[in-house]
Scaffold this motif. Structure first.
Motif, mmCIF file in Angstrom:
data_model
loop_
_atom_site.group_PDB
_atom_site.id
_atom_site.type_symbol
_atom_site.label_atom_id
_atom_site.label_comp_id
_atom_site.label_asym_id
_atom_site.label_seq_id
_atom_site.Cartn_x
_atom_site.Cartn_y
_atom_site.Cartn_z
ATOM 1 N N GLY A 280 0.659 -1.157 -0.064
ATOM 2 C CA GLY A 280 -0.005 0.024 -0.068
ATOM 3 C C GLY A 280 0.819 1.129 -0.042
ATOM 4 N N LYS A 281 0.328 2.365 -0.294
ATOM 5 C CA LYS A 281 0.934 3.595 -0.509
ATOM 6 C C LYS A 281 0.041 4.756 -0.222
ATOM 7 C CE LYS A 281 4.072 6.393 -3.668
ATOM 8 N NZ LYS A 281 4.710 6.421 -4.915
ATOM 9 N N GLY A 282 0.272 5.892 0.300
ATOM 10 C CA GLY A 282 -0.551 6.790 0.599
ATOM 11 C C GLY A 282 -1.622 6.939 1.920
ATOM 12 N N GLY A 283 -0.951 6.386 2.750
ATOM 13 C CA GLY A 283 -1.892 6.308 4.216
ATOM 14 C C GLY A 283 -2.613 5.352 4.164
ATOM 15 N N LEU A 284 -2.307 3.917 3.883
ATOM 16 C CA LEU A 284 -3.058 2.839 4.252
ATOM 17 C C LEU A 284 -3.568 2.846 5.856
ATOM 18 C CD1 LEU A 284 -4.444 0.518 2.723
ATOM 19 C CD2 LEU A 284 -2.114 -0.845 2.939
ATOM 20 N N VAL A 285 -4.857 2.759 5.898
ATOM 21 C CA VAL A 285 -5.245 2.644 7.174
ATOM 22 C C VAL A 285 -6.272 1.387 7.776
ATOM 23 C CG1 VAL A 285 -4.572 5.111 7.654
ATOM 24 C CG2 VAL A 285 -7.001 4.670 6.852
ATOM 25 N N THR A 286 -6.975 1.387 6.612
ATOM 26 C CA THR A 286 -8.114 0.347 6.867
ATOM 27 C C THR A 286 -7.802 -1.144 6.472
ATOM 28 O OG1 THR A 286 -9.270 0.721 4.752
ATOM 29 C CG2 THR A 286 -9.868 2.129 6.581
ATOM 30 N N THR A 340 -6.044 6.028 -1.996
ATOM 31 C CA THR A 340 -4.640 4.909 -1.782
ATOM 32 C C THR A 340 -4.346 4.354 -3.078
ATOM 33 O OG1 THR A 340 -5.606 4.695 0.471
ATOM 34 C CG2 THR A 340 -3.852 3.113 -0.408
ATOM 35 N N GLU A 341 -3.265 3.966 -3.137
ATOM 36 C CA GLU A 341 -2.511 3.137 -4.269
ATOM 37 C C GLU A 341 -2.031 1.899 -3.772
ATOM 38 O OE1 GLU A 341 1.333 3.095 -6.826
ATOM 39 O OE2 GLU A 341 0.987 4.794 -6.559
ATOM 40 N N LEU A 342 -2.475 0.798 -4.448
ATOM 41 C CA LEU A 342 -2.247 -0.496 -3.817
ATOM 42 C C LEU A 342 -1.594 -1.325 -5.181
ATOM 43 C CD1 LEU A 342 -2.755 -2.063 -1.282
ATOM 44 C CD2 LEU A 342 -4.560 -3.127 -2.512
ATOM 45 N N LYS A 388 -1.188 -2.604 -10.513
ATOM 46 C CA LYS A 388 -1.437 -1.483 -9.385
ATOM 47 C C LYS A 388 -2.984 -1.105 -9.552
ATOM 48 C CE LYS A 388 2.966 0.670 -9.262
ATOM 49 N NZ LYS A 388 3.790 2.011 -9.318
ATOM 50 N N THR A 389 -3.582 -0.649 -8.472
ATOM 51 C CA THR A 389 -4.822 -0.213 -8.536
ATOM 52 C C THR A 389 -5.093 1.156 -7.722
ATOM 53 O OG1 THR A 389 -5.608 -1.304 -6.377
ATOM 54 C CG2 THR A 389 -6.062 -2.526 -8.510
ATOM 55 N N PHE A 390 -5.654 1.942 -7.982
ATOM 56 C CA PHE A 390 -6.027 3.394 -7.206
ATOM 57 C C PHE A 390 -7.563 3.220 -6.722
ATOM 58 C CE2 PHE A 390 -2.673 4.039 -10.174
ATOM 59 C CZ PHE A 390 -1.765 4.756 -9.826
ATOM 60 N N TYR A 391 -7.629 3.425 -5.342
ATOM 61 C CA TYR A 391 -9.080 3.249 -4.862
ATOM 62 C C TYR A 391 -9.316 4.118 -3.779
ATOM 63 C CZ TYR A 391 -7.168 0.313 -0.793
ATOM 64 O OH TYR A 391 -6.605 0.031 0.322
ATOM 65 N N HIS A 392 -10.291 4.252 -3.205
ATOM 66 C CA HIS A 392 -10.575 5.130 -2.071
ATOM 67 C C HIS A 392 -10.990 3.976 -0.998
ATOM 68 C CE1 HIS A 392 -11.367 8.435 -5.402
ATOM 69 N NE2 HIS A 392 -10.617 9.010 -4.402
ATOM 70 N N CYS A 542 -9.918 -11.394 2.502
ATOM 71 C CA CYS A 542 -10.003 -10.428 3.714
ATOM 72 C C CYS A 542 -8.478 -10.181 4.139
ATOM 73 C CB CYS A 542 -10.941 -10.916 4.795
ATOM 74 S SG CYS A 542 -10.801 -9.797 6.363
ATOM 75 N N VAL A 543 -8.046 -9.053 4.083
ATOM 76 C CA VAL A 543 -6.496 -8.845 4.442
ATOM 77 C C VAL A 543 -6.403 -7.834 5.530
ATOM 78 C CG1 VAL A 543 -4.215 -8.578 3.534
ATOM 79 C CG2 VAL A 543 -5.890 -9.394 1.997
ATOM 80 N N PRO A 544 -5.914 -8.377 6.697
ATOM 81 C CA PRO A 544 -5.823 -7.290 7.830
ATOM 82 C C PRO A 544 -4.450 -6.740 7.559
ATOM 83 C CG PRO A 544 -6.276 -9.413 8.767
ATOM 84 C CD PRO A 544 -6.176 -9.644 7.323
ATOM 85 N N THR A 545 -4.442 -5.335 7.680
ATOM 86 C CA THR A 545 -3.223 -4.199 7.323
ATOM 87 C C THR A 545 -2.372 -4.452 8.571
ATOM 88 O OG1 THR A 545 -4.404 -2.448 7.968
ATOM 89 C CG2 THR A 545 -4.317 -3.153 5.689
ATOM 90 N N ASN A 546 -2.802 -4.397 9.842
ATOM 91 C CA ASN A 546 -1.737 -4.110 11.253
ATOM 92 C C ASN A 546 -1.124 -3.116 10.775
ATOM 93 O OD1 ASN A 546 -3.084 -6.541 11.991
ATOM 94 N ND2 ASN A 546 -1.732 -7.898 10.965
ATOM 95 N N LYS A 547 -1.399 -1.988 10.111
ATOM 96 C CA LYS A 547 -0.476 -0.881 10.178
ATOM 97 C C LYS A 547 0.485 -0.934 9.308
ATOM 98 C CE LYS A 547 -2.287 1.286 14.575
ATOM 99 N NZ LYS A 547 -2.066 1.853 15.792
ATOM 100 N N GLU A 548 0.518 -1.925 8.444
ATOM 101 C CA GLU A 548 1.602 -2.298 7.746
ATOM 102 C C GLU A 548 1.406 -1.690 6.277
ATOM 103 O OE1 GLU A 548 2.874 -6.145 7.908
ATOM 104 O OE2 GLU A 548 3.167 -5.973 10.139
#
Length: 766
Positions: A280-286, A340-342, A388-392, A542-548
């Motif tokens: 993730g790039k650009g403040g990945l929080v959820t 966010t960019e993924l 790459k995907t760009f999403y909100h 379903c992918v938990p980010t764990n702030k990573e």
């Protein structure tokens, strides 16, 4: 005549040079690895002094050696008597604690501890070289190890000082020159140390040139080598992975419980493989829900896809949500959505599906085709596929977001046009408000048809939604009710009499009340449609980010969940599966609102500056871990190198024996003859250049003491064979071996340790 000197001057200088060179390699090339934090002149002086003293004592003869040893011990004793005993004791104890990894350095003693490390390095270099002088293979192995270390540092971008590189290359060059000289007949018959001493001025000139050569501040990255290696590696892995998968679609065959055809009750395969890598790039929080397949029609036993068309479904859905936020509170868009960019990269996965998060508005590095609302590659894709995907991200479960969902919003065509100009892919026509209306009609046509329910199910639905006034409240009530059921991986197959939506709901809601994600998602979709709200069944991960920012997607993360269409907002995910509610709902804090207002613990949306600080702290922590682990790596490395050296020595010995057995008799005689000449050199007897073999034999036999009684007939045999043109016989070889046995026997009786070392050397002396 007098016996030749045991340690002639050139041999001492030769030994001193190599010991000091090895010390420089260690200090300047691997000082930090050896525990010397900051190299100073004191460390160099201490190591050099130790090396020169050891070589000097070794090269001294008789009384001079005793005098040197006694003087050194006397100096050490004097220093001990003069020093403060308390301070010295504390110094030594702290050093031992550090060596045992129980404590760190004390700042005031850093230089002193470094000097001890330098002394130990000098001692190790001296001992290594004394052994290497008898086993040439150790010299070659050490040079290979030094050169390999430089290559590894280059590849891993480990900083090595300019002097460190110069000393390492100097050592490698010197060993290479020695190895080359071993092939010269003239040198093989004499001591090659003479030649190495004469070559020193030229080698020193080379070293000085290396030191004065300019060094770029930016290291060369060897991009073409890395690219070639990466391409070869990727091609090999891709071929292997694709061959093992045999082109079989493997999405949906993991522990989530759903099958690749959308059937319920099929069970699942207990498996955990790394299928994808996402970054993730650009403040990945959820947390991330990757959509793979979307279904619209349920027949009682499983889902299927009937919907066709609407190739802009994903884009229009993302834009409709952003459009709703802009109309509700355009000044605080970041409170509701976050761009966010993924980057996704396939690993152990072979599939035709393109996985994207909800609210994706653009996908690059791939050109997907539409199958209904599903995104496909058009062919099977496997290892190495990357796009790459760009999403909100949407701030689901935040009170402010729920308020936005339920608010009335007036159409604003100018706002829609502005969004289209900003987000529409280049080269494509802009979507209009009319396109959005058609999109909504498409959704109601395929996802909004109400199921026919029995009276029992209708009463149950009224009961769980009692008191709910809005559609959103009804959906939350249904979600809460289903979440109270039992999650199980083994619900058993659905009864065969279940052949429609109502019979499934009667069985699941009123009888079973257990299942895995597919069961709960199915029930939620059907109940939402029964309330007149369009809903769809989705399968993915379903992918938990764990702030990573970088995560691995495993096969046991495969999941099924429902999504509901909220008028004038778009598709919104829900999570009725027990145990998943905390995974799904990860809202972030909005400006001007206390954290306690949130229903669940939020993942804070980090500012760019805070993210950079976090990355710096993480890198610093990793460096600290590496520094603490270097000692253990160093110890394990020494043991590993020792084992490798022993194996190489064994192989070298076996190869030598093989070559010896396949030699002609004359060649075998020369091998045995050289061994005897080397044994004589250990007695201090070396043949002069102008001396014949008969004269050499006569001189040896005139020495009355210190030598074993022996005829030394092998010297006459050599001369007869060399100048008399006589054929070598087996008897000649036996004479050489018998007389060597006599010479070695006296050494065994007088100096057993030296005898053992000589035997080891003779094994290789061919």
């Amino acid at each position: 005549m007098k016996k030749s000197e045991k340690n002639p001057p050139y041999q001492v200088w030769y030994r001193l040079f190599y010991v000091l060179l090895l010390i420089c390699v260690g200090l300047f090339g691997a000082g930090k690895l050896l525990g010397i934090a900051e190299l100073s002149v004191w460390h160099v002086l201490a190591a050099f002094a130790c090396g020169m003293i050891l070589v000097g004592i070794d090269g001294a003869r008789g009384r001079a050696k005793v005098f040197c040893i006694v003087s050194l011990l006397g100096c050490l004793l004097l220093c001990f008597l003069v020093a403060d005993k308390t301070l010295l004791n504390e110094f030594c104890l702290n050093y031992l604690d550090w060596a045992g990894e129980k404590a760190g350095w004390k700042e005031e003693w850093v230089t002193g501890y470094g000097c001890i490390q330098a002394l130990l390095l000098a001692l190790g270099c001296y001992l290594f070289w004394r052994i290497a002088e008898h086993f040439a293979v150790l010299k070659k192995l050490s040079a290979v190890a030094v050169f390999a270390a430089l290559i590894i540092c280059l590849i891993r971008k480990v900083t090595v000082s300019h002097l460190g590189v110069a000393f390492c290359l100097w050592y490698v060059l010197m060993i290479y020159v020695e190895a080359t000289q071993e092939k010269w007949k003239k040198v093989r018959e004499h001591d090659d140390r003479h030649y190495m001493i004469w070559l020193l001025p030229f080698c020193i000139l080379y070293f000085l040139l290396c030191c004065v050569m300019p060094v770029s501040e930016k290291p060369y990255d060897w991009a073409f080598v890395k690219t070639a290696y990466h391409n070869v590696k990727e091609a090999a892995i891709t071929h292997f992975r694709n061959a093992t998968r045999n082109g079989k679609e493997d999405f949906g065959l993991a522990v989530s419980g759903f099958s690749e055809d959308g059937k319920l009750g099929a069970g699942f395969i207990e498996d955990k493989r790394a299928l994808l890598e996402i970054k993730g790039k650009g403040g990945l929080v959820t947390n991330i829900y990757l959509i793979g397949k979307i279904y619209d029609t349920f027949d009682g036993q499983g889902w299927e896809q009937v919907a066709v068309g609407d190739t802009k479904d994903r884009f229009l859905d993302a834009m409709e949500t952003l459009y709703a936020v802009e109309r509700f509170d355009g000044e605080k868009t970041a409170d509701y959505v976050s761009q966010t960019e993924l980057t996704l990269r396939y690993d152990y996965l072979d599939t035709g599906y393109v996985f994207t998060p909800l609210k994706t508005w653009q996908t690059i590095d791939c050109e997907p085709v539409y199958d209904g609302t599903n995104l496909l590659f058009g062919e099977q894709k496997g290892y190495g596929t990357e796009y790459k995907t760009f999403y909100h991200q949407i701030n689901v479960d935040h009170p402010a977001f729920y308020e936005m969902l339920e608010a009335e919003k007036e159409p604003e065509e100018e706002t829609w046009k502005a969004l289209m100009k900003r987000y529409s892919p280049k080269g494509e026509s802009l979507a209009t408000i009319e396109d959005l209306e058609e999109h909504r009609a498409y959704i109601y046509e395929y996802y909004g048809e109400k199921p026919i329910l029995s009276e029992r199910v209708e009463n149950y639905l009224e009961e769980i939604t009692a008191g709910a006034e809005t559609d959103l409240e009804k959906l939350r009530a249904i979600e809460a009710e289903l979440s109270s059921y039992t999650y199980t991986r083994t619900p058993g197959k659905l009864p065969e009499e279940i052949q429609d939506e109502n019979s499934y709901l009667e069985y699941f809601l009123l009888e079973s009340k257990q299942g895995y994600c597919s069961y709960f998602a199915t029930a939620f979709v059907l109940l939402a449609r029964a309330e007149g709200i369009p809903a769809r069944y989705v399968e993915g991960f379903c992918v938990p980010t764990n702030k990573e920012r970088k995560m691995t997607v495993y096969s046991n993360m495969a999941h099924a969940w429902p999504e509901v269409y909220i008028d004038e907002v778009g598709w919104i995910p829900f999570e009725p599966t027990p145990g998943y509610e905390e995974v799904r709902y990860t809202p972030w804090k909005i400006k001007g609102q206390a954290e306690e207002v949130l229903g669940h613990a939020p993942l804070m949306a980090a500012e760019e500056e805070e993210e950079e600080k976090s990355e710096i702290a993480e890198v610093t922590e990793k460096k600290a871990v590496i520094t603490e682990g270097q000692k253990q790596i160093f110890r394990v490395g020494i043991v590993g190198i020792a084992v490798i050296i022993l194996l190489i020595c064994l192989i070298d010995y076996l190869l030598g024996r093989y070559r010896y057995r396949h030699m002609e008799m004359s060649e075998q005689f020369l091998v045995e003859f050289r061994k005897n000449m080397w044994v004589l050199s250990q007695y201090g007897l070396v043949r002069d250049e102008a001396e014949t073999m008969q004269e050499f034999r006569k001189r040896i036999r005139q020495i009355s003491s210190g030598l074993p009684e022996c005829d030394y007939g092998f010297l006459l045999c050599y001369e007869e064979i060399l100048y008399g043109d006589r054929e070598t016989t087996g008897n000649d070889i036996e004479i050489v071996k018998e007389e060597r046995h006599i010479l070695m026997q006296q050494i065994k009786e007088q100096r057993k340790r030296k005898y053992f070392l000589m035997c080891l050397r003779l094994l290789r002396y061919q």
